[in-house]
Design an enzyme around this catalytic site. Structure first.
Site, PDB file in Angstrom:
ATOM      1  CB  SER A   1      -0.783  -0.145   1.265  1.00  0.00           C
ATOM      2  OG  SER A   1       0.038   0.083   2.732  1.00  0.00           O
TER       3      SER A   1
ATOM      4  CE  LYS B   1      -2.905   1.084   5.080  1.00  0.00           C
ATOM      5  NZ  LYS B   1      -3.020   0.373   3.674  1.00  0.00           N
TER       6      LYS B   1
END
Length: 795
Positions: free
Chosen positions: A673, A716
């Site tokens: 990611s 996140k």
């Protein structure tokens, strides 16, 4: 009268007679010291017998004064602390006084004068012959006496020696042996031995009569019945048959009450029959008795009456837990299905989240709301399949597995069993416990779960299993397929603050009985930001406990009240452990903020890029894993392939070295990611365009510039909020996951959905390049020969 000081060797369950040679092991510390002392002098030792053989320590009050002075013929060390000795009894002696000395016992002993028998008298000679002949008959019937002592007895012609040799071989009680040792008259010993031999002869005759009686009542086809009757007859003589028969009858009654299928009822009845055939003292009887007790203690037909009140369940969940809206909603849906009479057996919930977010306490609340028995089974570190399925009862020390032990502990066949830390299961040569759990958690199979120890199918279909884990990826795929995953994300600052104020602080104040202590709201916020770094609240609770302990000390010392604020917090807790990461105040070249997921919540990830004169090398540092390194190489290839469109010198890769670094190099990092983050940092460093300081991003990149979806979006985005980001760029395919993002995050952060890298660069980079930086890059690329100097450009 001659006195002799000798070390004392106390024996348990053994009486040593004169003229007898005995060998045995010496292991007690005091006895070893006594033997060692005798070996250092003249090998003589005073041997006596303990009055109570169960006492581990022998002292003057627990040993007989009359004993035997013996000579140590041989002593062999068998361990660091122990001897194997051969003793020869010499003569009877009396200890006048026992004393403790240097870890062992000594005594002043004197020889006991013995009155010998006159063998010239006809009566004495008759007794002598009767005893020798009677012992010969006893020896033939018993067959438990060594042949060598019997050979000595058969040729012995001295009455005093004969009585001692026979007394040392008879299978009689210790008290009778000691009485024979204490008797100084040989003629009286002859009389006493005649009585004992006559009594033992009668006992042996009774035993033979019992055997003959049983044999007459049975034929060859009733061998099994014969054995049972013989044991029963022996028990009747011993007087313990009644208790054993009552227990066997109880076992039979309980088996019949279970209502098991015929084949399993017959199996248990066969075990009861085996138990009846064995002596209660035999090891086999202990194994069978333990097995039957365990099986019959299981709650085969016992259930707890379940209450399904959705309103009560909601009140309990709200009372015990703050936030966790999605989790509570799913649990209430489960209650609603049960309320309508549905069958939610197919759903096994798996609560996945970082440590300290309340997974275990949620399960306790569910058990309370359902009125089910609650049992927690910890699976962390289990490597042996037998821990789940149990051990075969044929093994020594075997026992049921943890599942059946939990059911037995609950005393109900429909408890709520929490399988904690299911992602921490391990496997080795002993088997795979995760595979053993497949049957337990499969509703199509667990109605006939068979534990290896119980060896009878038990219905687990009414058991409500709930599991917890920190990392869903660590759960084996077949096991994960049998569960419904409910993710519990970390708490926001606001949620942690409310949990502390509404739950943790009042709880700790009650525990420590603090009535004049207050902790301000701003102090709680500072604790969260500067003294803890976690997704849950476990560390925060420990910190608050520390505040309560220090406050209690101050109250006891005379202070009337204590008020803790952010200004005096350092006085209680010391220097802050963490410095809160915050967004850069200025836009910079080659420095980009990425977002990462960890087991304890979300984290920000800073990616720095430097461009230097060189020969086209790409260097990656920061403890990067294989997947993250591949992401960096994919980003590098994408930038090379699209250099002209990105306004980057097309041959930059020939004359420049690029160094990509992710700070905090001691912390391992991995995952795909960070692809868009690395790409943005590369484009910024090579084009001279600055990166907006309040932008964070996450997403996987392909060689064609597509942005692929990622996981852990909620965690996140929480990290981005704490970091101070104003804009977060995410893959467009993660749009559906925005529903799980807390409202406080949506209110403070602008989300950009990116399908391609172009969208990321458009919102992350300033439109105008830095002129000085661009000129430096161009000079490096245009230089025809490599310079010996390396000119580093700050990213």
């Amino acid at each position: 009268m001659e006195f002799r000081k000798l070390p004392v060797l106390p024996l348990r369950g053994v009486v040593l007679f004169p003229h007898v040679i005995a060998h045995f092991d010496v292991g007690r510390d005091s006895s070893v010291e006594a033997v060692s002392q005798a070996l250092k002098t003249d090998n003589y030792i005073f041997v006596t017998t303990q009055k109570n053989a169960m006492d581990e320590v022998a002292d003057a009050d627990n040993v007989y004064e009359i004993g035997t002075v013996a000579l140590i013929r041989q002593a062999v060390k068998i361990s660091d602390r122990g001897y194997r000795v051969i003793l020869e009894g010499l003569y009877r002696a009396q200890a006048l006084e026992f004393k403790k000395q240097d870890g062992y016992m000594t005594c002043e002993s004197t020889k006991i004068f013995e009155f010998s028998a006159d063998m010239s008298q006809i009566e004495v000679m008759a007794k002598f012959r009767l005893i020798r002949n009677g012992y010969a008959e006893y020896f033939e019937r018993v067959k438990k006496i060594a042949v060598e002592p019997y050979a000595d007895i058969s040729i012995c012609e001295e009455p005093d020696v004969l009585t001692d040799l026979i007394a040392g071989q008879l299978l009689i009680e210790i008290d009778e042996r000691q009485a024979l040792l204490c008797e100084s008259s040989v003629e009286k010993r002859l009389d006493r031995l005649l009585e004992i031999l006559d009594r033992e002869k009668q006992i042996l005759e009774i035993d033979m009569d019992i055997s003959e009686k049983v044999h007459r009542e049975l034929d060859l086809r009733q061998k099994e019945y014969f054995l049972n009757e013989k044991i029963r007859a022996i028990r009747e003589e011993l007087g313990d048959a009644q208790d054993t028969d009552e227990e066997l009858d109880r076992f039979v009654t309980e088996v019949e009450k279970l209502g098991l299928p015929q084949e399993y009822e017959e199996k248990l009845m066969r075990e009861i029959d085996k138990l009846a055939r064995f002596s209660p003292q035999s090891p086999e009887a202990g194994v069978i008795h333990s097995y039957l007790t365990t099986v019959l203690d299981l709650p085969w037909n016992v259930k707890t009456e379940e209450t399904v009140d959705i309103q009560k369940a909601e009140e309990i969940l709200e009372r015990d837990h703050y936030g966790l809206k999605d989790v509570k909603e799913r649990i209430l849906e489960f209650f609603a299905v049960k309320k309508l009479g549905g069958d939610p057996k197919g759903s096994i919930l798996c609560l996945v989240g970082p440590p300290g977010v309340g997974k275990t306490s949620i399960v306790k609340s569910i058990a309370e709301a359902l009125n089910r028995k609650y049992v927690r089974v910890s699976l962390g570190g289990i490597r042996d399949e037998a821990e789940i399925r149990g051990h075969r009862k044929t093994y020594i020390g075997s026992m049921p597995g943890r599942i059946m032990s939990a059911v037995n502990q609950a005393k109900s066949s429909n408890p709520l069993i929490l399988l904690d830390e299911i992602d921490k299961l391990a496997s080795d040569y002993k088997g795979d416990p995760a595979s053993a759990l497949l049957e337990v958690l499969d509703r199509e199979q667990n109605f006939e779960f068979t534990d290896h120890y119980i060896d009878i199918p038990f219905d687990l279909s009414d058991v409500l299993f709930i599991t917890t884990a920190n990392d869903v990826g660590a759960i084996p795929a077949p096991l994960r397929d049998r569960m419904e995953i409910i993710e519990i994300a970390g708490y926001t600052y606001d949620e942690k603050e409310q949990i502390a104020l509404l739950h943790i602080i009042p709880k700790q104040m009650r525990i420590y009985n603090l009535k004049h202590v207050t902790i301000s709201k701003d102090a709680v916020l500072k604790i969260i930001q500067e003294y803890t770094r976690e997704a849950g609240v476990r560390t925060m609770e420990r910190v608050i406990e520390k505040l309560c302990r220090k406050s209690a000390k101050m109250i006891v010392s005379g202070q009337k009240s204590v008020k803790i604020t952010k200004n005096n917090l350092q006085k209680f807790l010391g220097i802050p452990k963490y410095v809160q990461d915050t967004a850069e105040k200025e836009n910079q070249i080659g420095v980009v903020t990425g977002l990462a997921w960890t087991q304890v919540g979300g984290e920000t990830l800073c990616v720095e890029t430097n461009v230097m004169e060189g020969s086209g090398k790409l260097q990656l540092t920061g403890s990067l894993g294989d997947v993250m390194q591949e992401s960096a190489k994919a980003a590098y290839s994408y930038v090379r392939a699209n250099a002209e469109r990105l306004h980057i010198p097309t041959d930059f890769y020939k004359k420049t070295d690029i160094h990509i670094h992710v700070p905090e190099g001691a912390v391992p990092k991995d995952g795909p990611s960070a692809g868009v983050t690395i790409t943005t940092a590369l484009v910024s460093a090579l084009s001279g365009r600055k990166v907006y300081h309040d932008v964070a991003m996450t997403g996987e990149i392909t060689l064609r510039g597509r942005v692929l979806p990622i996981g852990g979006l909620k965690e996140k985005t929480l990290a981005a909020l704490q970091y101070g980001a104003k804009t977060v760029i995410i893959p467009s395919q993660n749009k559906k996951d925005l529903e799980e993002v807390p409202e406080i995050v949506k209110q403070n952060i602008r989300f950009i959905l990116a399908e391609r890298v172009d969208t990321v660069l458009e919102h992350a980079l300033q439109g105008k390049p830095d002129a000085a930086h661009t000129r430096r890059i161009r000079r490096m690329v245009d230089r025809k020969t490599e310079s010996p100097k390396v000119s580093a450009l700050n990213g």
